[in-house]
Design a protein around this motif. Structure first.
Motif, short mmCIF file in Angstrom:
data_model
loop_
_atom_site.label_atom_id
_atom_site.label_comp_id
_atom_site.label_asym_id
_atom_site.label_seq_id
_atom_site.Cartn_x
_atom_site.Cartn_y
_atom_site.Cartn_z
N VAL A 9 51.95 28.29 48.46
CA VAL A 9 51.82 29.50 47.64
C VAL A 9 50.38 30.03 47.71
N GLY A 10 50.26 31.27 47.30
CA GLY A 10 48.94 31.91 47.28
C GLY A 10 49.13 33.41 47.20
N ARG A 11 48.04 34.12 46.96
CA ARG A 11 48.14 35.58 46.95
C ARG A 11 48.36 36.06 48.40
N PRO A 12 48.67 37.34 48.59
CA PRO A 12 48.94 37.84 49.94
C PRO A 12 47.73 37.68 50.88
N ASN A 13 48.06 37.38 52.16
CA ASN A 13 47.08 37.40 53.25
C ASN A 13 46.01 36.32 53.15
N VAL A 14 46.34 35.17 52.55
CA VAL A 14 45.37 34.06 52.53
C VAL A 14 45.64 33.04 53.64
N GLY A 15 46.76 33.24 54.39
CA GLY A 15 47.04 32.35 55.51
C GLY A 15 48.15 31.36 55.27
#
Length: 461
Positions: free
Chosen positions: A229-235
Motif C-alpha cells: 500500500v501507499g499513496r499514488p506513484n510511490v513505486g
C-alpha cells in the motif's frame, strides 16, 4: 456408497499431456480390466504376478475397436495404495481418449470414484491414519519446500505417531485408574494419585509443544496475505514486479495507474505469500479510482502483513500521514523507496509515527535493498528462521481444535486430582481426551467427518 464396488477414475490433471493415468481399485478390478485389455504377446492377466507392468491394447469388446495402446500396472492386494486389488492404466494423455477408457470400464462393471475415495479406502482398510490421508492433499497443494517437508513428514506418519504415543500413555494411565476403581473395596492401590498427576502433567507438556507450532505450521502450509500500500506513484507496482521478478503490473509515471487490486503468489524465504498490489490511496472524485481505494482498504483488512511504501525522494505527504495512522494496529513494514534518487523524506517523522515498525530502504527499479526487504518480511512473520525439525507441525485447524479439547480434558483431570474428586471423574476426563485425540488420527470418527475430509480431495486421489 458401497465399499464392495470396484471404482475407477482419471488420476492425472485435466488437459492434454504425454501420459494420462486411470486407476481402478476393488475386488473386481482385475476381472473388469481384463475384459477390455488385450495383453501382448498373450492376452491374459490371469496368473500374472503382482507389481508387474504389461504392454497391450485397450479394446472395446462390443465393436472390436482399438481405443489406445497402453501400459498396465498390475497390483494385487494387500500391497497396494488401497489394500485392494488395483490396476493402473497409462494411456496417451488425450482427455477424450481417457474418458473413452473410463466409460468402457464403467460399462463392464466399475463405478466412477467419488472425490478422495481411493485415499478413503486406504484409510478404512487400515493402511494409513487420518493425518496421513490429509497429508496426501497437502503434498499436492503445497507451495514451498518447507510446506512440502511438513506434508511429507505427516504422510510418513510423524504426527500420527506422536498422537498415538500420547494416547497410549493415557490408555496406560486409564487402565491403572480403572483397576483402582475395580479393587477399591479391597483397599488395594495400583497407582497413587500423585503418580497419575505427574504423568498427566508430562502429557500436558507434550500437547502444549504440539500446539505451540500451530501458527508457524499453518503459515508454512497455507502461506500469508501481504498487501502493498501507499499513496499514488510511490513505486508499489514496481516493488511487486521486483519481488515477482517479472512485469506483472503496469508501471507508469502517471499517478493512479493501478485502479484494482492485483494478486499473485511468491515464495519469499520459503514462505508462500499472496501479494496484493493496491491502488494508491488518496482523496479523489474519479468514481473508478474511488472504487480502487475502497478495495485497497479491504486488502489492508485481509492482510496478515502490510508493506507501506513511501517515496524517499519527496517529503512526506498528507496521504502518507493518513496511511501511517491507518496502519498503527496492523503488522507492518515501512519501505523507503527510490533511495537511488536524492532523499528528501523525513525519516525521523516516520519512526515517530510508527515506532514499532521496521524500516527498509530500497530502490525497486534498481533492485537495491531487496534482499534486506525479503529478510525483513521473513523475520516479521516468523521472528527469525523456522526449522522443520523433530517435533511435527500442526497445519490443520481440525487437528488444532481436537488437540485443544484434549488439552482441556487433561487439565480438568489434573484439577480433579487436586480437588480429590472420585476416580470415576478422573477416568471420564481421560477417556474424553483420548476421544479427542482419536479424532485427529481417525480412531474416533463419524461419517460426516470422513465426508468432510475426503470431500476436499480431487476425484482421482
Amino acid at each position: 456408497m458401497d465399499w464392495e464396488d470396484t471404482i475407477c477414475a482419471i488420476s492425472t490433471p485435466p488437459g492434454e499431456a504425454a501420459i494420462g493415468l486411470i486407476r481402478v481399485s476393488g475386488p473386481e478390478a482385475i476381472r473388469i480390466v481384463q475384459q477390455v485389455f488385450r495383453k501382448k504377446p498373450d492376452g491374459s492377466l490371469e496368473g500374472q504376478p503382482s507389481h508387474t507392468i504389461h504392454y497391450g491394447l485397450v479394446v472395446d469388446p462390443a465393436t472390436a475397436e482399438v481405443v489406445d495402446e497402453v501400459l498396465l500396472s498390475l497390483l494385487r492386494k494387500p500391497r497396494t495404495y488401497t489394500r485392494e486389488d488395483m490396476v493402473e492404466i497409462s494411456c496417451h494423455g488425450s482427455p477424450l481418449l481417457l474418458i473413452k477408457v473410463v466409460n468402457l470400464l464403467v460399462r463392464h462393471g466399475a463405478r466412477l470414484a467419488q472425490p478422495g475415495e481411493f485415499t478413503k479406502r486406504a484409510f478404512l482398510n487400515g493402511r494409513i491414519d487420518l493425518t496421513q490421508a490429509e497429508a496426501v492433499m497437502d503434498m499436492i497443494r503445497c507451495k514451498t519446500e518447507a510446506g512440502l517437508k511438513i506434508a511429507f513428514d505427516q504422510l510418513q506418519g510423524k504426527l500420527g505417531k506422536e498422537i498415538k504415543s500420547i494416547n497410549d500413555q493415557l490408555l496406560s494411565l486409564l487402565a491403572h485408574i480403572e483397576a483402582d476403581i475395580d479393587f477399591s473395596e479391597q483397599d488395594l492401590q495400583v497407582i497413587s494419585m500423585e503418580e497419575v498427576k505427574n504423568k498427566l502433567v508430562e502429557v500436558l507438556a507434550q500437547i502444549c509443544k504440539l500446539l505451540e507450532g500451530w501458527e508457524e505450521g499453518r503459515i508454512l502450509r497455507d502461506g500469508v496475505v501481504m498487501a502493498i500500500v501507499g499513496r499514488p506513484n510511490v513505486g508499489k507496482s514496481s516493488l511487486l514486479n521486483a519481488i515477482l521478478q517479472e512485469d506483472r503490473a503496469i508501471v507508469a509515471s502517471t499517478p493512479g495507474t493501478t485502479r484494482d487490486v492485483l494478486e499473485d503468489w511468491a515464495n519469499i524465504r520459503g514462505i508462500a505469500i499472496k501479494l496484493m498490489d493496491t491502488a494508491g490511496l488518496r482523496n479523489t472524485h474519479d468514481p473508478i479510482e474511488i472504487e480502487g481505494v475502497r478495495r485497497a482498504k479491504e486488502a489492508i483488512e485481509k492482510a496478515h502483513l502490510v508493506l507501506l511504501v513511501m517515496d524517499a525522494s519527496q517529503p512526506l505527504q498528507e496521504e502518507d500521514h493518513m496511511l501511517m495512522d491507518l496502519l498503527k494496529a496492523k503488522k507492518c513494514i515501512g519501505i523507503l523507496n527510490k533511495t537511488d534518487l536524492s532523499e528528501k523524506i523525513e525519516e525521523k517523522k516516520v519512526v515517530e509515527r510508527l515506532p514499532n515498525t521496521s524500516l527498509v530502504r530500497i530502490s525497486a527499479t534498481k533492485h537495491i535493498g531487496l534482499d534486506l526487504l525479503l529478510d525483513a518480511i521473513r523475520d516479521e512473520i516468523f521472528h527469525g528462521q523456522v526449522v522443520v525439525g523433530e517435533t511435527p507441525f500442526l497445519v490443520s485447524s481440525r487437528h488444532r481444535q481436537a488437540i485443544e479439547k484434549a488439552h482441556q480434558s487433561i487439565y480438568q483431570a489434573i484439577l480433579a486430582i487436586q480437588s480429590e474428586m472420585s476416580s470415576e471423574f478422573l477416568a471420564l476426563e481421560i477417556r474424553t481426551a483420548m476421544d479427542h485425540l482419536g479424532e485427529v488420527i481417525g480412531t474416533t470418527t463419524t461419517e460426516d467427518l470422513l465426508d468432510w475430509v475426503f470431500g476436499q480431495f480431487c476425484i482421482g486421489k
